[in-house]
Design a protein around this motif. Structure first.
Motif, PDB file in Angstrom:
ATOM      1  N   ALA A   1      44.600  72.790  68.414  1.00 44.29           N
ATOM      2  CA  ALA A   1      45.329  72.971  67.153  1.00 44.29           C
ATOM      3  C   ALA A   1      46.817  73.119  67.451  1.00 44.29           C
ATOM      4  N   ALA A   2      47.142  73.895  68.490  1.00 43.14           N
ATOM      5  CA  ALA A   2      48.540  74.072  68.892  1.00 43.14           C
ATOM      6  C   ALA A   2      49.138  72.747  69.366  1.00 43.14           C
ATOM      7  N   LEU A   3      48.362  71.954  70.087  1.00 40.00           N
ATOM      8  CA  LEU A   3      48.857  70.671  70.569  1.00 40.00           C
ATOM      9  C   LEU A   3      49.288  69.772  69.417  1.00 40.00           C
ATOM     10  N   THR A   4      48.620  69.877  68.271  1.00 40.69           N
ATOM     11  CA  THR A   4      48.970  69.017  67.132  1.00 40.69           C
ATOM     12  C   THR A   4      50.349  69.332  66.566  1.00 40.69           C
ATOM     13  N   VAL A   5      50.899  70.505  66.887  1.00 44.24           N
ATOM     14  CA  VAL A   5      52.245  70.847  66.401  1.00 44.24           C
ATOM     15  C   VAL A   5      53.276  70.862  67.526  1.00 44.24           C
ATOM     16  N   ALA A   6      52.831  70.645  68.763  1.00 40.79           N
ATOM     17  CA  ALA A   6      53.747  70.606  69.909  1.00 40.79           C
ATOM     18  C   ALA A   6      54.480  69.261  69.908  1.00 40.79           C
ATOM     19  N   PRO A   7      55.723  69.254  70.387  1.00 37.86           N
ATOM     20  CA  PRO A   7      56.472  67.992  70.438  1.00 37.86           C
ATOM     21  C   PRO A   7      55.791  66.970  71.339  1.00 37.86           C
ATOM     22  N   GLU A   8      56.004  65.695  71.032  1.00 37.21           N
ATOM     23  CA  GLU A   8      55.492  64.610  71.870  1.00 37.21           C
ATOM     24  C   GLU A   8      56.037  64.796  73.287  1.00 37.21           C
ATOM     25  N   GLY A   9      55.208  64.530  74.286  1.00 34.44           N
ATOM     26  CA  GLY A   9      55.619  64.709  75.669  1.00 34.44           C
ATOM     27  C   GLY A   9      55.376  66.109  76.199  1.00 34.44           C
TER      28      GLY A   9
ATOM     29  N   ARG B   1      32.248  68.154  71.807  1.00 40.19           N
ATOM     30  CA  ARG B   1      32.644  66.999  71.000  1.00 40.19           C
ATOM     31  C   ARG B   1      33.777  67.380  70.061  1.00 40.19           C
ATOM     32  N   LEU B   2      34.661  66.445  69.831  1.00 42.82           N
ATOM     33  CA  LEU B   2      35.730  66.599  68.857  1.00 42.82           C
ATOM     34  C   LEU B   2      35.190  66.199  67.492  1.00 42.82           C
ATOM     35  N   LEU B   3      35.232  67.130  66.528  1.00 43.21           N
ATOM     36  CA  LEU B   3      34.726  66.838  65.191  1.00 43.21           C
ATOM     37  C   LEU B   3      35.827  66.430  64.228  1.00 43.21           C
ATOM     38  N   SER B   4      36.950  67.153  64.243  1.00 40.39           N
ATOM     39  CA  SER B   4      38.023  66.812  63.304  1.00 40.39           C
ATOM     40  C   SER B   4      39.372  67.280  63.826  1.00 40.39           C
ATOM     41  N   VAL B   5      40.406  66.562  63.387  1.00 35.31           N
ATOM     42  CA  VAL B   5      41.787  66.873  63.750  1.00 35.31           C
ATOM     43  C   VAL B   5      42.660  66.643  62.525  1.00 35.31           C
ATOM     44  N   ALA B   6      43.532  67.600  62.257  1.00 39.28           N
ATOM     45  CA  ALA B   6      44.577  67.474  61.240  1.00 39.28           C
ATOM     46  C   ALA B   6      45.754  68.291  61.751  1.00 39.28           C
ATOM     47  N   PRO B   7      46.941  68.082  61.221  1.00 38.33           N
ATOM     48  CA  PRO B   7      48.080  68.872  61.694  1.00 38.33           C
ATOM     49  C   PRO B   7      47.778  70.372  61.619  1.00 38.33           C
ATOM     50  N   GLY B   8      47.811  71.030  62.769  1.00 40.87           N
ATOM     51  CA  GLY B   8      47.586  72.472  62.827  1.00 40.87           C
ATOM     52  C   GLY B   8      46.143  72.919  62.836  1.00 40.87           C
ATOM     53  N   THR B   9      45.189  71.983  62.865  1.00 37.99           N
ATOM     54  CA  THR B   9      43.765  72.352  62.813  1.00 37.99           C
ATOM     55  C   THR B   9      42.925  71.390  63.650  1.00 37.99           C
ATOM     56  N   VAL B  10      42.019  71.967  64.453  1.00 37.38           N
ATOM     57  CA  VAL B  10      41.073  71.160  65.239  1.00 37.38           C
ATOM     58  C   VAL B  10      39.719  71.852  65.210  1.00 37.38           C
TER      59      VAL B  10
ATOM     60  N   LEU C   1      47.230  61.873  66.024  1.00 36.85           N
ATOM     61  CA  LEU C   1      46.893  63.227  66.472  1.00 36.85           C
ATOM     62  C   LEU C   1      45.497  63.268  67.060  1.00 36.85           C
ATOM     63  N   ARG C   2      44.550  62.624  66.394  1.00 42.31           N
ATOM     64  CA  ARG C   2      43.172  62.600  66.897  1.00 42.31           C
ATOM     65  C   ARG C   2      43.126  61.954  68.283  1.00 42.31           C
ATOM     66  N   GLN C   3      43.835  60.858  68.451  1.00 40.15           N
ATOM     67  CA  GLN C   3      43.847  60.179  69.751  1.00 40.15           C
ATOM     68  C   GLN C   3      44.495  61.059  70.810  1.00 40.15           C
ATOM     69  N   ARG C   4      45.570  61.761  70.446  1.00 34.20           N
ATOM     70  CA  ARG C   4      46.248  62.662  71.390  1.00 34.20           C
ATOM     71  C   ARG C   4      45.288  63.752  71.873  1.00 34.20           C
ATOM     72  N   VAL C   5      44.549  64.341  70.926  1.00 33.45           N
ATOM     73  CA  VAL C   5      43.598  65.400  71.279  1.00 33.45           C
ATOM     74  C   VAL C   5      42.423  64.835  72.064  1.00 33.45           C
ATOM     75  N   GLN C   6      41.861  63.714  71.609  1.00 33.22           N
ATOM     76  CA  GLN C   6      40.699  63.138  72.301  1.00 33.22           C
ATOM     77  C   GLN C   6      41.046  62.739  73.733  1.00 33.22           C
ATOM     78  N   THR C   7      42.219  62.172  73.940  1.00 27.88           N
ATOM     79  CA  THR C   7      42.644  61.775  75.283  1.00 27.88           C
ATOM     80  C   THR C   7      42.723  62.994  76.206  1.00 27.88           C
ATOM     81  N   SER C   8      43.274  64.091  75.687  1.00 25.52           N
ATOM     82  CA  SER C   8      43.361  65.311  76.483  1.00 25.52           C
ATOM     83  C   SER C   8      41.974  65.898  76.732  1.00 25.52           C
ATOM     84  N   LEU C   9      41.138  65.945  75.701  1.00 28.76           N
ATOM     85  CA  LEU C   9      39.777  66.479  75.847  1.00 28.76           C
ATOM     86  C   LEU C   9      38.997  65.690  76.898  1.00 28.76           C
TER      87      LEU C   9
END
Length: 148
Positions: free
Chosen positions: A73-81, A31-40, A11-19
């Motif tokens: 945060a929404a991206l962490t719960v969105a389906p892959e792709g 800067r990205l500080l933290s990522v967890a399912p449903g929270t960034v 999830l962190r890599q998915r968010v960091q790549t998009s950021l």
């Protein structure tokens, strides 16, 4: 490594790549500080690029930071792709600050297949570590196919 930490790393890599693809966030030094399912949580440092005429953080910068934190945060719960795009947000500015940095934590309130609702809390973190509420946002997003 447990499945949970592997998932959180993905999830962190998915968010960091998009950021990393967001020119505006890069220009502002977010800067990205933290990522967890449903929270960034993201951070925005105080610089002359994010101020208004009185020297405080600009409301547009606060809104952008909250929007992106909620969106990721929404991206962490969105389906892959899939990615997400904001269709609406409402923000309340609570106080103005100078110096330090802003931190925005986005949280998913409802992660549906067609609509995702998030909230984001923006706090000011002073040089001495004191945290003060700055803004609150509610946001509606929709999943969209990844186009890159």
């Amino acid at each position: 490594m447990s499945d949970t930490s592997t998932n959180d790393d993905a999830l962190r890599q998915r968010v960091q790549t998009s950021l990393d693809r967001q020119g505006m966030m890069q220009a502002l030094g977010v800067r990205l500080l933290s990522v967890a399912p449903g929270t960034v949580t993201l951070a925005l440092p105080y610089t002359d690029r994010v101020t208004q005429q009185q020297g405080g953080f600009h409301g547009g910068a606060m809104g952008a930071l909250a929007d992106i934190a909620g969106g990721y945060a929404a991206l962490t719960v969105a389906p892959e792709g899939m990615e997400v795009t904001t269709v609406e947000y409402k923000i309340n500015f609570l106080a103005a600050f100078q110096g330090g940095e802003l931190q925005a934590t986005g949280r998913v309130v409802r992660g549906g297949k067609r609509i995702i609702v998030t909230i984001a809390d923006v706090v000011h973190v002073a040089a001495d570590g004191k945290r003060s509420d700055c803004a609150v946002m509610q946001q509606t997003l929709v999943p969209v196919p990844k186009t890159y």
